[in-house]
Scaffold this motif. Structure first.
Motif, mmCIF file in Angstrom:
data_model
loop_
_atom_site.group_PDB
_atom_site.id
_atom_site.type_symbol
_atom_site.label_atom_id
_atom_site.label_comp_id
_atom_site.label_asym_id
_atom_site.label_seq_id
_atom_site.Cartn_x
_atom_site.Cartn_y
_atom_site.Cartn_z
ATOM 1 N N PRO A 46 66.796 53.986 14.841
ATOM 2 C CA PRO A 46 66.002 53.383 13.759
ATOM 3 C C PRO A 46 66.009 54.220 12.475
ATOM 4 O O PRO A 46 66.054 53.673 11.376
ATOM 5 C CB PRO A 46 64.596 53.290 14.349
ATOM 6 C CG PRO A 46 64.810 53.230 15.825
ATOM 7 C CD PRO A 46 66.012 54.111 16.076
ATOM 8 N N SER B 158 71.568 59.786 21.509
ATOM 9 C CA SER B 158 70.189 59.921 21.045
ATOM 10 C C SER B 158 69.675 58.568 20.551
ATOM 11 O O SER B 158 69.472 58.370 19.350
ATOM 12 C CB SER B 158 70.150 60.958 19.914
ATOM 13 O OG SER B 158 68.867 61.130 19.419
ATOM 14 N N PRO B 159 69.458 57.621 21.465
ATOM 15 C CA PRO B 159 69.080 56.275 21.044
ATOM 16 C C PRO B 159 67.813 56.216 20.184
ATOM 17 O O PRO B 159 67.695 55.346 19.334
ATOM 18 C CB PRO B 159 68.890 55.507 22.352
ATOM 19 C CG PRO B 159 68.947 56.496 23.445
ATOM 20 C CD PRO B 159 69.525 57.757 22.916
ATOM 21 N N GLU B 160 66.911 57.164 20.388
ATOM 22 C CA GLU B 160 65.687 57.163 19.593
ATOM 23 C C GLU B 160 65.954 57.447 18.116
ATOM 24 O O GLU B 160 65.122 57.174 17.257
ATOM 25 C CB GLU B 160 64.656 58.166 20.153
ATOM 26 C CG GLU B 160 65.033 59.618 20.019
ATOM 27 C CD GLU B 160 65.953 60.145 21.121
ATOM 28 O OE1 GLU B 160 66.261 61.345 21.074
ATOM 29 O OE2 GLU B 160 66.362 59.387 22.021
ATOM 30 N N SER B 161 67.139 57.980 17.798
ATOM 31 C CA SER B 161 67.467 58.284 16.402
ATOM 32 C C SER B 161 67.996 57.064 15.638
ATOM 33 O O SER B 161 68.075 57.097 14.411
ATOM 34 C CB SER B 161 68.507 59.405 16.338
ATOM 35 O OG SER B 161 69.779 58.933 16.776
ATOM 36 N N GLN C 263 58.261 54.511 24.098
ATOM 37 C CA GLN C 263 59.435 54.967 24.850
ATOM 38 C C GLN C 263 60.573 55.380 23.917
ATOM 39 O O GLN C 263 61.442 56.158 24.308
ATOM 40 C CB GLN C 263 59.909 53.873 25.798
ATOM 41 C CG GLN C 263 58.897 53.535 26.871
ATOM 42 C CD GLN C 263 59.336 52.363 27.721
ATOM 43 O OE1 GLN C 263 60.504 52.034 27.793
ATOM 44 N NE2 GLN C 263 58.386 51.735 28.383
ATOM 45 N N LEU C 264 60.581 54.867 22.694
ATOM 46 C CA LEU C 264 61.634 55.223 21.737
ATOM 47 C C LEU C 264 61.446 56.620 21.153
ATOM 48 O O LEU C 264 62.349 57.148 20.509
ATOM 49 C CB LEU C 264 61.683 54.199 20.595
ATOM 50 C CG LEU C 264 62.116 52.795 20.978
ATOM 51 C CD1 LEU C 264 62.019 51.870 19.764
ATOM 52 C CD2 LEU C 264 63.534 52.797 21.525
ATOM 53 N N LYS C 265 60.260 57.183 21.347
ATOM 54 C CA LYS C 265 59.970 58.533 20.847
ATOM 55 C C LYS C 265 60.222 58.646 19.338
ATOM 56 O O LYS C 265 60.805 59.614 18.850
ATOM 57 C CB LYS C 265 60.789 59.583 21.604
ATOM 58 C CG LYS C 265 60.506 59.595 23.081
ATOM 59 C CD LYS C 265 61.423 60.546 23.804
ATOM 60 C CE LYS C 265 61.248 60.385 25.311
ATOM 61 N NZ LYS C 265 62.325 60.966 26.052
ATOM 62 N N ASN C 266 59.798 57.627 18.617
ATOM 63 C CA ASN C 266 59.961 57.583 17.170
ATOM 64 C C ASN C 266 58.661 57.022 16.589
ATOM 65 O O ASN C 266 58.565 55.830 16.301
ATOM 66 C CB ASN C 266 61.174 56.717 16.799
ATOM 67 C CG ASN C 266 61.532 56.787 15.333
ATOM 68 O OD1 ASN C 266 60.665 56.919 14.484
ATOM 69 N ND2 ASN C 266 62.815 56.678 15.044
ATOM 70 N N GLN D 222 57.629 53.198 15.496
ATOM 71 C CA GLN D 222 56.638 52.546 16.350
ATOM 72 C C GLN D 222 55.510 51.976 15.498
ATOM 73 O O GLN D 222 55.103 50.822 15.673
ATOM 74 C CB GLN D 222 56.084 53.552 17.353
ATOM 75 C CG GLN D 222 54.938 53.058 18.194
ATOM 76 C CD GLN D 222 54.340 54.169 19.062
ATOM 77 O OE1 GLN D 222 54.945 55.217 19.267
ATOM 78 N NE2 GLN D 222 53.148 53.950 19.564
ATOM 79 N N GLY E 253 73.801 56.051 19.509
ATOM 80 C CA GLY E 253 73.190 55.190 20.520
ATOM 81 C C GLY E 253 73.341 55.739 21.919
ATOM 82 O O GLY E 253 72.435 55.620 22.748
ATOM 83 N N LEU F 245 56.812 50.574 22.588
ATOM 84 C CA LEU F 245 57.651 51.250 21.593
ATOM 85 C C LEU F 245 57.578 52.772 21.704
ATOM 86 O O LEU F 245 58.464 53.475 21.213
ATOM 87 C CB LEU F 245 57.255 50.817 20.184
ATOM 88 C CG LEU F 245 57.607 49.384 19.815
ATOM 89 C CD1 LEU F 245 56.949 48.989 18.498
ATOM 90 C CD2 LEU F 245 59.114 49.202 19.728
#
Length: 163
Positions: free
Chosen positions: A152, A147-150, A101-104, A108, A144, A99
């Protein structure tokens, strides 16, 4: 029977009779096209245009386990030469790394804690996406892509276990 219960609840706005008819027309056109790449690209753009009519309100997925999780863990663990408890601990240990890798970090931590709690005592697990206000699908798709990490945070995704 006896495996578990899956509940899915979703709320989407903008699904009108005209929208459904447009989708049906698009499907009919796609069926006639074959494998023409330019036509497929044009249909993809048309589909994106149609998706702009939709608004995401919320989504909840909940699984109440009755025995399925334990059986799956036992089968998967046997294939790897370990016990179900060892596999559950291994998954719980690897999940934060995957998780990351999501930089969140907040997401995580939420997911890792919930999944670990669930694997340790499989009762129920629930994933919800409840943004503070309805979001156009175009906004979600844009986030998506850019900025896919944004996602969540944008969708206010929460994971809860054994509640």
């Amino acid at each position: 029977d006896g495996a578990g219960k899956l509940d899915i609840k979703a709320s989407v706005s903008g699904v009108t009779l005209e929208f459904v008819q447009g989708l049906q027309e698009m499907q009919a056109q796609m069926a006639q096209m074959g494998d023409d790449a330019k036509a497929e690209q044009a249909m993809g753009m048309a589909m994106m245009g149609m998706m702009q009519q939709l608004t995401f309100n919320d989504l909840t997925l909940r699984f109440d386990d009755e025995s399925l999780t334990g059986k799956i863990l036992e089968i998967a663990a046997a294939q790897q030469g370990m016990s179900a408890d060892q596999l559950a601990q291994s998954i719980s240990g690897m999940l934060p790394i995957m998780l990351a890798q999501l930089k969140n970090p907040e997401f995580q931590q939420n997911v890792s804690a919930a999944v670990s709690a669930y694997l340790g005592d499989p009762q129920n697990i629930e994933i919800s996406a409840t943004p503070p206000s309805p979001l156009p699908f175009a906004s979600i798709m844009g986030a998506g892509i850019g900025s896919p990490e944004s996602l969540p945070t944008l969708l206010n995704v929460q994971v809860k276990a054994n509640q």
